[in-house]
Design a protein around this motif. Sequence first.
Motif, PDB file in Angstrom:
ATOM      1  N   TYR A   5      26.591  44.037 -19.762  1.00 19.83           N
ATOM      2  CA  TYR A   5      26.306  44.846 -21.432  1.00 19.83           C
ATOM      3  C   TYR A   5      25.606  43.636 -22.114  1.00 19.83           C
ATOM      4  O   TYR A   5      24.547  44.262 -22.857  1.00 19.83           O
ATOM      5  CB  TYR A   5      27.831  44.757 -21.948  1.00 19.83           C
ATOM      6  N   ARG A   6      25.540  42.584 -22.184  1.00 22.80           N
ATOM      7  CA  ARG A   6      24.912  41.635 -23.032  1.00 22.80           C
ATOM      8  C   ARG A   6      23.282  41.675 -22.365  1.00 22.80           C
ATOM      9  O   ARG A   6      22.357  41.775 -23.219  1.00 22.80           O
ATOM     10  CB  ARG A   6      25.181  39.882 -22.764  1.00 22.80           C
ATOM     11  N   HIS A   7      23.081  41.643 -21.192  1.00 21.76           N
ATOM     12  CA  HIS A   7      21.717  41.973 -20.597  1.00 21.76           C
ATOM     13  C   HIS A   7      21.025  43.221 -21.154  1.00 21.76           C
ATOM     14  O   HIS A   7      19.872  43.534 -21.720  1.00 21.76           O
ATOM     15  CB  HIS A   7      21.609  41.706 -19.068  1.00 21.76           C
ATOM     16  N   MET A  15      17.056  50.758 -28.973  1.00 20.33           N
ATOM     17  CA  MET A  15      18.004  51.763 -28.987  1.00 20.33           C
ATOM     18  C   MET A  15      19.372  51.717 -29.270  1.00 20.33           C
ATOM     19  O   MET A  15      19.964  52.795 -30.019  1.00 20.33           O
ATOM     20  CB  MET A  15      17.969  52.286 -27.305  1.00 20.33           C
ATOM     21  N   VAL A  16      20.161  50.723 -28.978  1.00 17.07           N
ATOM     22  CA  VAL A  16      21.311  50.502 -29.566  1.00 17.07           C
ATOM     23  C   VAL A  16      21.637  50.474 -30.938  1.00 17.07           C
ATOM     24  O   VAL A  16      22.634  50.787 -31.798  1.00 17.07           O
ATOM     25  CB  VAL A  16      22.083  49.132 -28.774  1.00 17.07           C
ATOM     26  N   ALA A 187      27.452  55.692 -28.652  1.00 21.85           N
ATOM     27  CA  ALA A 187      25.966  56.638 -28.217  1.00 21.85           C
ATOM     28  C   ALA A 187      24.972  55.671 -27.870  1.00 21.85           C
ATOM     29  O   ALA A 187      24.109  56.196 -26.752  1.00 21.85           O
ATOM     30  CB  ALA A 187      25.759  57.677 -29.325  1.00 21.85           C
ATOM     31  N   GLY A 188      24.781  54.726 -28.538  1.00 29.18           N
ATOM     32  CA  GLY A 188      23.610  53.916 -28.240  1.00 29.18           C
ATOM     33  C   GLY A 188      23.540  53.198 -26.858  1.00 29.18           C
ATOM     34  O   GLY A 188      22.573  53.240 -26.057  1.00 29.18           O
ATOM     35  N   LEU A 189      25.025  52.749 -26.709  1.00 30.20           N
ATOM     36  CA  LEU A 189      25.047  52.199 -25.229  1.00 30.20           C
ATOM     37  C   LEU A 189      24.686  53.269 -24.078  1.00 30.20           C
ATOM     38  O   LEU A 189      24.175  52.761 -23.214  1.00 30.20           O
ATOM     39  CB  LEU A 189      26.475  51.258 -25.233  1.00 30.20           C
ATOM     40  N   ALA A 190      25.501  54.257 -24.368  1.00 36.22           N
ATOM     41  CA  ALA A 190      25.240  55.317 -23.427  1.00 36.22           C
ATOM     42  C   ALA A 190      23.912  55.743 -23.073  1.00 36.22           C
ATOM     43  O   ALA A 190      23.496  55.806 -21.916  1.00 36.22           O
ATOM     44  CB  ALA A 190      26.211  56.564 -23.855  1.00 36.22           C
ATOM     45  N   ALA A 191      23.003  55.934 -24.265  1.00 37.92           N
ATOM     46  CA  ALA A 191      21.589  56.158 -24.247  1.00 37.92           C
ATOM     47  C   ALA A 191      20.880  54.984 -23.474  1.00 37.92           C
ATOM     48  O   ALA A 191      20.028  55.205 -22.691  1.00 37.92           O
ATOM     49  CB  ALA A 191      21.142  56.486 -25.326  1.00 37.92           C
ATOM     50  N   ALA A 192      21.316  53.611 -23.700  1.00 35.88           N
ATOM     51  CA  ALA A 192      20.621  52.720 -23.263  1.00 35.88           C
ATOM     52  C   ALA A 192      21.150  52.528 -21.575  1.00 35.88           C
ATOM     53  O   ALA A 192      19.871  52.069 -20.885  1.00 35.88           O
ATOM     54  CB  ALA A 192      21.099  51.238 -23.669  1.00 35.88           C
ATOM     55  N   VAL A 193      22.171  52.779 -21.189  1.00 34.99           N
ATOM     56  CA  VAL A 193      22.609  52.906 -19.731  1.00 34.99           C
ATOM     57  C   VAL A 193      21.703  53.963 -19.134  1.00 34.99           C
ATOM     58  O   VAL A 193      21.054  53.771 -18.006  1.00 34.99           O
ATOM     59  CB  VAL A 193      23.873  53.003 -19.777  1.00 34.99           C
TER      60      VAL A 193
END
Length: 490
Positions: A5-7, A15-16, A187-193
Amino acid sequence: MLQSYRHLIRARWIMVLAGIVTGLAVAAVVVATTPPRYASEVTMVLSPTASGTASSSYDGETLATQKAKSYTSLLDPDLLARELAADPSLPPGATVVPGDLSLTLQPDTPVVVVRGTAGTPLRAQQVVQAVTRRYELTVAEFERPADPAARPVLTIRTVGPPTLNTAPVTPRPALDLALGAVLGLAAGLAAAVVAERRRRPIRSVADAEAVLPVLGSVPARVQSADCLRPGGTETLGEDVRRLRARLGVRRDGQPGRVVLVVSPSPGDGRSTVAAALAAAWARTGARVVLVDADRTGPGITVLATGVDDADGLTDVAAGRTGLRRVLRSVPGTGLTVLPAGTDPPPGIDLPASLAVRSVVTELGRSNDVVVVDTPAVGDSGDALALASWVDEVVLVARRDRTSAIALTGTLRAMTEVGAHPAGVVLTAPRGRRAGRTPAPDPLPSADDGDGHVTEPPTGTVPDRTIVRAGPGDPDPALTPLTRSQYESRA
């Protein structure tokens, strides 16, 4: 997991951050546009009348618990709201609507909590008072004994008056903004993934085969410069030979096979694969021509001729010279190279013209294999124009660099022009050469892994000669270019 997650955050921090900002903005709009609502509540207890024995007291408590459950189910909050809407005892503006009321029975107890909301604290208190009266009347009606002189078995009483709360229950700015930030972060993390997975580079054969069959791989030790110098083909190895065998060569008197080598973006190793394939076929005794159709950078032309402005494909297609005058044989390799040529006449799209097709077709009639190196599909439409009529198309992808979505997009573009790539060739990640940090390129030009070269600073060229063709010499023999001449051109 935490490191991943840090990476991800470092790679997709914009995006986050956009997700967090969006969440805060939405929460702020909700807070600003939501009218405040205030709550009031009161506790009521259904209890038996006084009895003389412990047994009858226990039975009374049990009965009260059962009856409280029945009365709470009977008095539906939405039905109460509609009845209270016509209650003249409520002041103007204190009427309730479905959803404003709730009657909650404490588990396994005869305790009922009445809660109501309204636009002001006072109106919320008045609504709860009206509901309390309705509940008391309902219990009194059902618990009234037949004998007027007898006492009811159960009675309802309230524990204190309805509360008067001046703090709104909605909106709650601090909590709502914090919740918006958390949801925005999620939501930002989900979009980033999702974005990272879509752009995830190809790391294995399985990743590439999800798009196209893998024809083979070209190891890091194979460089396009090595394939275009005497003795350099010794580095080809079994990987390139297996790749050559999978593609095959027409040796039955039919016209030569034209193989187009393409890749999604620069730096994928496209020129290296083209040169390696051409050199591998030449080692079998086949008549092979390597065509440099990439004018986006000095690649095979410079490696084969020593200069980047030699006459070549564009000049023949434009009618400025003859084909035999520009073909360059590379000593010790069995290869013949057709340079890219000089700038084409303005306003003419040579790669899409019949002239280029006729040049390559003529080469195919007099040779066994013609390997064409093209610009990256993402940089130019030349590859698509050529792919529409060649015999075979080979895609190139670099491990840990080319993404699956880029490879899929290139395949789709090829399919749209009628080409059907035979498969994909994987090249080694940048910076890997037999598991070591790559040594400085020994050639007088630094190969970037894609056949594109940049001239080194003066004084760094090794003491060897570079060959180029005399532009006006009809003989395809190569004219030596000394180190001092090379440096004078730099």
